[in-house]
Design a protein around this motif. Sequence first.
Motif, PDB file in Angstrom:
ATOM      1  N   THR A  91       0.835  -1.201   0.000  1.00  0.00           N
ATOM      2  CA  THR A  91       0.000   0.000   0.000  1.00  0.00           C
ATOM      3  C   THR A  91       0.868   1.249   0.000  1.00  0.00           C
ATOM      4  N   ALA A  92       0.621   2.122  -0.973  1.00  0.00           N
ATOM      5  CA  ALA A  92       1.450   3.321  -1.118  1.00  0.00           C
ATOM      6  C   ALA A  92       0.900   4.172  -2.254  1.00  0.00           C
ATOM      7  N   ILE A  93       1.444   5.372  -2.347  1.00  0.00           N
ATOM      8  CA  ILE A  93       1.263   6.174  -3.555  1.00  0.00           C
ATOM      9  C   ILE A  93       2.406   5.798  -4.499  1.00  0.00           C
ATOM     10  N   TYR A  94       2.071   5.437  -5.714  1.00  0.00           N
ATOM     11  CA  TYR A  94       3.065   5.003  -6.696  1.00  0.00           C
ATOM     12  C   TYR A  94       3.309   6.118  -7.698  1.00  0.00           C
ATOM     13  N   TYR A  95       4.587   6.369  -7.965  1.00  0.00           N
ATOM     14  CA  TYR A  95       5.007   7.436  -8.873  1.00  0.00           C
ATOM     15  C   TYR A  95       5.857   6.863 -10.001  1.00  0.00           C
ATOM     16  N   CYS A  96       5.715   7.397 -11.205  1.00  0.00           N
ATOM     17  CA  CYS A  96       6.659   7.055 -12.257  1.00  0.00           C
ATOM     18  C   CYS A  96       7.600   8.237 -12.502  1.00  0.00           C
ATOM     19  N   TRP A  97       8.769   7.889 -13.013  1.00  0.00           N
ATOM     20  CA  TRP A  97       9.844   8.865 -13.248  1.00  0.00           C
ATOM     21  C   TRP A  97      10.477   8.573 -14.590  1.00  0.00           C
ATOM     22  N   ALA A  98      10.840   9.619 -15.302  1.00  0.00           N
ATOM     23  CA  ALA A  98      11.553   9.498 -16.568  1.00  0.00           C
ATOM     24  C   ALA A  98      12.832  10.303 -16.479  1.00  0.00           C
ATOM     25  N   GLY A  99      13.952   9.701 -16.895  1.00  0.00           N
ATOM     26  CA  GLY A  99      15.214  10.407 -16.848  1.00  0.00           C
ATOM     27  C   GLY A  99      16.130  10.021 -17.994  1.00  0.00           C
ATOM     28  N   SER A 100      16.908  10.980 -18.468  1.00  0.00           N
ATOM     29  CA  SER A 100      17.889  10.676 -19.506  1.00  0.00           C
ATOM     30  C   SER A 100      19.082   9.960 -18.902  1.00  0.00           C
ATOM     31  N   GLY A 101      19.299  10.153 -17.613  1.00  0.00           N
ATOM     32  CA  GLY A 101      20.297   9.387 -16.884  1.00  0.00           C
ATOM     33  C   GLY A 101      19.632   8.244 -16.138  1.00  0.00           C
ATOM     34  N   TRP A 102      20.402   7.617 -15.243  1.00  0.00           N
ATOM     35  CA  TRP A 102      19.855   6.496 -14.482  1.00  0.00           C
ATOM     36  C   TRP A 102      19.509   6.902 -13.049  1.00  0.00           C
ATOM     37  N   ASN A 103      20.013   8.040 -12.629  1.00  0.00           N
ATOM     38  CA  ASN A 103      19.856   8.459 -11.239  1.00  0.00           C
ATOM     39  C   ASN A 103      18.815   9.573 -11.154  1.00  0.00           C
ATOM     40  N   GLN A 104      17.766   9.313 -10.383  1.00  0.00           N
ATOM     41  CA  GLN A 104      16.677  10.287 -10.299  1.00  0.00           C
ATOM     42  C   GLN A 104      17.108  11.563  -9.580  1.00  0.00           C
ATOM     43  N   HIS A 105      18.222  11.510  -8.835  1.00  0.00           N
ATOM     44  CA  HIS A 105      18.677  12.688  -8.113  1.00  0.00           C
ATOM     45  C   HIS A 105      19.308  13.730  -9.033  1.00  0.00           C
ATOM     46  N   THR A 106      19.574  13.353 -10.261  1.00  0.00           N
ATOM     47  CA  THR A 106      20.192  14.293 -11.209  1.00  0.00           C
ATOM     48  C   THR A 106      19.161  15.012 -12.072  1.00  0.00           C
ATOM     49  N   GLY A 107      17.902  14.746 -11.833  1.00  0.00           N
ATOM     50  CA  GLY A 107      16.865  15.447 -12.580  1.00  0.00           C
ATOM     51  C   GLY A 107      15.811  14.506 -13.115  1.00  0.00           C
ATOM     52  N   GLY A 108      15.190  14.847 -14.213  1.00  0.00           N
ATOM     53  CA  GLY A 108      14.147  14.020 -14.799  1.00  0.00           C
ATOM     54  C   GLY A 108      12.771  14.572 -14.510  1.00  0.00           C
ATOM     55  N   TYR A 109      11.778  13.756 -14.812  1.00  0.00           N
ATOM     56  CA  TYR A 109      10.387  14.170 -14.692  1.00  0.00           C
ATOM     57  C   TYR A 109       9.597  13.164 -13.839  1.00  0.00           C
ATOM     58  N   TRP A 110       8.659  13.693 -13.064  1.00  0.00           N
ATOM     59  CA  TRP A 110       7.849  12.871 -12.168  1.00  0.00           C
ATOM     60  C   TRP A 110       6.375  12.978 -12.518  1.00  0.00           C
ATOM     61  N   GLY A 111       5.665  11.866 -12.295  1.00  0.00           N
ATOM     62  CA  GLY A 111       4.221  11.904 -12.343  1.00  0.00           C
ATOM     63  C   GLY A 111       3.660  12.412 -11.026  1.00  0.00           C
ATOM     64  N   GLN A 112       2.339  12.563 -10.995  1.00  0.00           N
ATOM     65  CA  GLN A 112       1.704  13.125  -9.808  1.00  0.00           C
ATOM     66  C   GLN A 112       1.408  12.060  -8.754  1.00  0.00           C
ATOM     67  N   GLY A 113       1.507  10.798  -9.146  1.00  0.00           N
ATOM     68  CA  GLY A 113       1.295   9.712  -8.203  1.00  0.00           C
ATOM     69  C   GLY A 113      -0.115   9.158  -8.255  1.00  0.00           C
ATOM     70  N   ILE A 114      -0.239   7.897  -7.868  1.00  0.00           N
ATOM     71  CA  ILE A 114      -1.546   7.246  -7.828  1.00  0.00           C
ATOM     72  C   ILE A 114      -1.586   6.297  -6.640  1.00  0.00           C
ATOM     73  N   GLN A 115      -2.726   6.263  -5.975  1.00  0.00           N
ATOM     74  CA  GLN A 115      -2.875   5.471  -4.763  1.00  0.00           C
ATOM     75  C   GLN A 115      -3.147   4.009  -5.093  1.00  0.00           C
ATOM     76  N   VAL A 116      -2.412   3.142  -4.411  1.00  0.00           N
ATOM     77  CA  VAL A 116      -2.671   1.702  -4.443  1.00  0.00           C
ATOM     78  C   VAL A 116      -2.888   1.261  -3.003  1.00  0.00           C
ATOM     79  N   THR A 117      -4.019   0.641  -2.747  1.00  0.00           N
ATOM     80  CA  THR A 117      -4.340   0.164  -1.403  1.00  0.00           C
ATOM     81  C   THR A 117      -4.614  -1.331  -1.460  1.00  0.00           C
ATOM     82  N   VAL A 118      -3.885  -2.075  -0.631  1.00  0.00           N
ATOM     83  CA  VAL A 118      -4.042  -3.529  -0.574  1.00  0.00           C
ATOM     84  C   VAL A 118      -4.671  -3.866   0.766  1.00  0.00           C
ATOM     85  N   SER A 119      -5.836  -4.460   0.731  1.00  0.00           N
ATOM     86  CA  SER A 119      -6.529  -4.803   1.972  1.00  0.00           C
ATOM     87  C   SER A 119      -6.165  -6.228   2.394  1.00  0.00           C
ATOM     88  N   SER A 120      -6.139  -6.414   3.698  1.00  0.00           N
ATOM     89  CA  SER A 120      -5.760  -7.728   4.230  1.00  0.00           C
ATOM     90  C   SER A 120      -6.978  -8.615   4.395  1.00  0.00           C
TER      91      SER A 120
END
Length: 120
Positions: A91-120
């Motif tokens: 369970t979490a908010i899931y985000y996608c990221w796009a980058g010309s490099g491999w490291n997200q700390h160097t920049g890139g683009y983020w989505g706004q996120g989407i909620q995934v909830t797993v019930s027990s």
Amino acid sequence: QVQLVERGGGLVEAGGSMRLSCVVTGITLEDYNMKWFRQPPGKERDFVAAISYTGRITDYKANVEGRFTISRDNTKNTVYLLMTDLKPEDTAIYYCWAGSGWNQHTGGYWGQGIQVTVSS
């Protein structure tokens, strides 16, 4: 304008499956590495899965490997995250990221996120 839009989230029972999509516009997807991250309630955002711009290299967080599969369809400008055998701890908010490099700390683009909830 670059946009990443996550789709497919919602509520699922433990043991179930869900496929997230990340539709990308404003860039040529085949030039970008892509990653999925998630942020559980009260915790920091964390890496989940990655796929290289060619699709030949993938990488996974240890506790999702074997359950989650990242893939991409550059012709549809879309990256997917197939999640199986879901657990409440996924369970979490899931985000996608796009980058010309491999490291997200160097920049890139983020989505706004989407909620995934797993019930027990």
